[in-house]
Design an enzyme around this catalytic site. Structure first.
Site, mmCIF file in Angstrom:
data_model
loop_
_atom_site.group_PDB
_atom_site.id
_atom_site.type_symbol
_atom_site.label_atom_id
_atom_site.label_comp_id
_atom_site.label_asym_id
_atom_site.label_seq_id
_atom_site.Cartn_x
_atom_site.Cartn_y
_atom_site.Cartn_z
ATOM 1 N N TYR A 93 106.121 -86.918 76.059
ATOM 2 C CA TYR A 93 106.801 -85.840 75.334
ATOM 3 C C TYR A 93 108.137 -85.582 76.006
ATOM 4 C CZ TYR A 93 102.802 -84.147 72.535
ATOM 5 O OH TYR A 93 101.782 -84.008 71.630
ATOM 6 N N HIS B 54 101.505 -69.216 73.339
ATOM 7 C CA HIS B 54 102.050 -70.576 73.271
ATOM 8 C C HIS B 54 103.167 -70.785 74.291
ATOM 9 C CE1 HIS B 54 104.321 -73.931 71.141
ATOM 10 N NE2 HIS B 54 103.101 -74.414 71.211
ATOM 11 N N ARG C 4 94.397 -75.477 68.782
ATOM 12 C CA ARG C 4 93.613 -76.277 67.852
ATOM 13 C C ARG C 4 93.266 -77.656 68.398
ATOM 14 N NH1 ARG C 4 96.614 -76.123 63.726
ATOM 15 N NH2 ARG C 4 95.566 -74.540 62.501
ATOM 16 N N ASN D 6 98.276 -88.751 62.489
ATOM 17 C CA ASN D 6 99.066 -87.643 61.947
ATOM 18 C C ASN D 6 98.559 -87.224 60.579
ATOM 19 O OD1 ASN D 6 100.787 -87.626 64.144
ATOM 20 N ND2 ASN D 6 102.502 -88.567 63.083
ATOM 21 N N ARG E 298 112.826 -82.696 64.547
ATOM 22 C CA ARG E 298 111.908 -83.827 64.563
ATOM 23 C C ARG E 298 111.019 -83.867 63.329
ATOM 24 N NH1 ARG E 298 107.631 -82.819 68.263
ATOM 25 N NH2 ARG E 298 106.137 -82.754 66.577
ATOM 26 N N ARG F 5 97.699 -76.364 76.461
ATOM 27 C CA ARG F 5 96.977 -77.640 76.429
ATOM 28 C C ARG F 5 97.189 -78.306 77.786
ATOM 29 N NH1 ARG F 5 96.001 -78.651 70.932
ATOM 30 N NH2 ARG F 5 97.594 -77.813 69.534
ATOM 31 N N HIS G 160 110.503 -83.011 71.758
ATOM 32 C CA HIS G 160 109.688 -81.798 71.772
ATOM 33 C C HIS G 160 110.426 -80.568 72.288
ATOM 34 C CE1 HIS G 160 105.964 -79.474 73.104
ATOM 35 N NE2 HIS G 160 105.667 -79.809 71.866
#
Length: 725
Positions: free
Chosen positions: A501, A468, A438, A76, A597, A408, A625
């Site tokens: 997730y 997204h 990214r 992270n 979160r 992703r 998430h």
């Protein structure tokens, strides 16, 4: 944060980070709100990573999970520096010194971030060296250093070095004929100073630790049954004489460089977006250094050379105890010691997707036709819901078309294979691949090309925007009529991360939703410009406006004495307009609850500003998430789920979509989730108005509070099979 058993299997926490926002504030303040009403977003992110660290420090958690949280903290923080700190430095260097969300100069924020990051990295090293490592030793998992080894061990280690490591190493001298080598980002290196005994001249060399080899080298069994490892750099350091024969080894120290690895592509000037992005990806590894981690024993001469050659400031040097790069602790999660890990959770198939007869074959279209299905991952299986939805669509002769967004996905994605199978079967297939996701750019480019070769229509969204949203639309012919089957989710179409997730997804045959998605896909793949959707809120045009309208309704209802209330669950909230509207709602008497979160730019519980606002944070084995927005609306609840956080990038520079839930049982499910997350006896962190997060994990008697994720798993596993309708 992501691992097969906890949060991350690889360092990919970018859902909580974004490119640097330099737009003007979105504030809707009418002058009644104080100027210091926001929390600094960078320090709030570091506070999030501190919460991760607190999990690693928690002795009640399984030991290998604690080691995993140490690795998550490292990955992270690496990305935080590569993206967020790099953005700060870029703005300072280019003169784009726009004040941050709290009105501070970027130079001041950079100093505050540096001070906090130094503090956290030291705390992280202490957590490993003084707490987790001794506990691993007691459990029979030893991370040794060379001085711990006896002669027999050293002989075996020498054999490992000679056969498995030495051939891969590439020492690089630094002298007039050999300029200082390029140091790649996040690589682990040895700085070595040697003396030539014939000339008495001192030379410098750099040795990169190969990334193709395990971070911790397992030592042979010494007959005790213990698992023993040694950091690869320690093993290399004690064999330097073999790399520099005839030379006297004077000093050797470990160091690690973090670089700016953000990628910028001018989409308006690029004729071919993929080619432009590929060129930028090649340049990524040459980004300027922004952090230098060194071992605490490094001498001043070596440090001075590195600082000079890397053009690093004193503020950017992090002196830490060895070993550096504790992201390597992810490796320990592969150890087969179930008692040192979380108890296994087995995802169940949603009861609404089970056939009425136990031995009957499931048909997902039949199940969705009976009622909308809200699936909750990872408690409910992704593979038997979303993945099956797309695989059955690919194989079904009645399905005419499939449209899908991919942000992703995994390297061996069955989702991609399903789209390829559908195209090869002659169906019309559209895949909107976001190649600018990214750190997944290369993988997405590769999958885009594979899809195109199979006959899938591949598009890359809208210029200047990242796509997204998580959408899938299936067009199926039934009794001479075309019917829409839709999936709208909060998480990526990635079977691997779906196991770690926490996300929600709606499967529906609602015609209104289907037509909304049809129009949205047309907008993304063609030139249509839709003004309104019926059950969707879509960014960048209408999502912020729609949410502000709902917040205003709650505010007006509270003023009129009508039932009101707002509950929101999301990853991050920074957008000033949304925060200001929540402040105004609080001042009107609306009870506001946020479950956040990561980053929170809102100050809760401040008299005259936010005394009716509570903020909680839940972290655990799964990465929370799902994004959920609920509004009481005078007894007619308005509830949305979707892909958007409340940040500038989501609301202004991304295509995002929220869908409104309408089924009463689904609204109850969302209510139960919030009640659990906000309950006094649920373990969580509480945010105060000064930006401090306090963990509440035990009762006054010292008993552990409920783990929210364990409770949800138990509840879902106990649901009964749906009866015939």
């Amino acid at each position: 944060m992501d691992s097969e058993n906890t949060l991350l299997d690889a360092p990919a926490p970018s859902e909580s980070l974004d490119e640097y926002d330099i737009e003007e504030s979105s504030s809707i303040d009418d002058g009644s709100l104080p100027y210091d009403r926001y929390l600094d977003r960078e320090l709030s992110w570091l506070a999030f990573n501190q919460r991760v660290l607190e999990l690693a420090e928690d002795t009640t958690l399984p030991l290998l999970e604690r080691a995993n949280f140490l690795a998550i903290f490292t990955s992270n923080l690496d990305e935080f520096f590569m993206v967020r700190v790099a953005g700060l430095k870029r703005r300072i260097a280019t003169g784009l010194a726009v004040p941050t969300n709290v009105g501070r100069a970027p130079e001041d924020v950079l100093a505050a971030v540096s001070a906090k990051a130094h503090e956290l990295q030291h705390r992280h090293a202490v957590a490993f060296g003084e707490h987790v490592k001794p506990a691993l030793d007691e459990a029979g998992i030893h991370i040794e250093v060379w001085s711990d080894l006896d002669e027999a061990d050293r002989d075996r280690a020498h054999e490992i070095f000679s056969l498995q490591i030495f051939p891969v190493l590439m020492p690089l001298a630094v002298d007039p004929a050999h300029p200082f080598p390029y140091i790649s980002g996040l690589s682990l290196n040895l700085a070595v100073r040697v003396r030539n005994p014939k000339t008495d001249k001192v030379e410098f060399a750099r040795l990169k630790v190969p990334t193709v080899l395990p971070r911790f080298v397992q030592l042979p069994n010494d007959g005790t049954g213990r698992l023993r490892f040694i950091p690869i750099e320690d093993l290399i350091s004690n064999h330097l004489s073999e790399l520099f024969p005839g030379m006297e080894i004077l000093e050797h120290h470990e160091f690690r460089v973090t670089r700016n690895e953000d990628v910028e592509v001018d989409e308006d000037e690029s004729e071919n977006l993929i080619q432009a992005l590929e060129k930028q990806l090649l340049n990524r590894r040459f980004g300027p250094p922004i952090r230098l981690e060194i071992t605490e024993d490094m001498d001043d001469l070596t440090l001075g050379l590195l600082v000079r050659e890397l053009d690093i400031t004193e503020q950017e040097v992090y002196r830490l105890p060895a070993p550096l790069d504790l992201g390597g602790l992810f490796q320990l999660n592969r150890i087969d010691r179930p008692l040192l890990k979380y108890a296994k959770h087995v995802p169940t198939t949603s009861v609404n997707l089970l056939p009425n007869e136990p031995n009957a074959a499931p048909n997902i279209f039949t199940s969705i036709s009976k009622s909308d299905v809200l699936v909750h991952h990872p408690y409910e299986s992704f593979s038997t819901s979303v993945q099956t939805f797309l695989e059955q669509a690919a194989a079904d002769p009645n399905v005419l078309a499939i449209k899908q967004t991919l942000y992703r996905t995994s390297g061996d994605s069955p989702i991609v294979e399903a789209l390829i199978a559908a195209a090869e079967a002659g169906k019309a297939v559209l895949a909107l691949v976001e190649i600018k996701a990214r750190f997944d750019e290369t993988a997405n480019i590769n999958w885009a090309r594979k899809l195109e070769k199979a006959g899938v229509h591949v598009v890359y969204g809208l210029v200047g925007l990242k796509t997204h949203c998580k959408l899938a639309l299936v067009i199926r012919q039934e009794h001479g009529v075309l019917k829409h089957y839709s999936h709208i989710g909060t998480g990526n179409y990635n079977p691997k991360t779906s196991r770690i997730y926490e996300d929600l997804g709606l499967l529906t045959d609602d015609d209104v939703v289907g037509k909304d998605l049809t129009r949205l896909f047309n907008e993304l793949s063609g030139y249509a410009i839709e003004k309104k959707f019926k059950r969707l809120l879509v960014a960048p045009l209408h999502l912020r406006k729609g949410l502000l309208k709902h917040i205003k309704t709650e505010t007006e209802n509270a003023k009129a004495g009508l039932p009101s209330g707002i509950r929101i669950k999301l990853n991050s909230i920074v957008d000033e307009a949304i925060i200001d509207a929540l402040y105004q709602a609080s001042n009107a008497g609306v009870p506001v609850d946020l479950v956040v979160r990561g980053i929170c730019g809102l100050r809760p519980g401040v008299p005259g500003l936010s005394e009716n606002i509570r903020v909680r944070s839940v972290l655990g084995r799964y990465l929370e998430h799902a994004r959920i927005f609920t509004f009481v609306n005078n007894g007619d609840p308005q509830v949305y789920i979707g892909s958007a956080d409340m940040m500038h990038r989501n609301l202004d520079r991304r295509v995002e979509a929220l869908v409104r839930l309408v089924a009463p049982d689904q609204l109850r499910q969302i209510d139960e989730l919030f009640e659990l997350a906000l309950a006094e006896d649920t373990s969580s962190w509480w945010l105060d108005g000064d930006g401090e997060w306090t963990r509440h994990s035990r009762t006054s008697d010292g008993e552990p509070l409920r783990d929210m994720q364990n409770v949800i798993m138990k509840r879902i596993s106990q649901r009964k099979r749906a009866i015939s309708r």
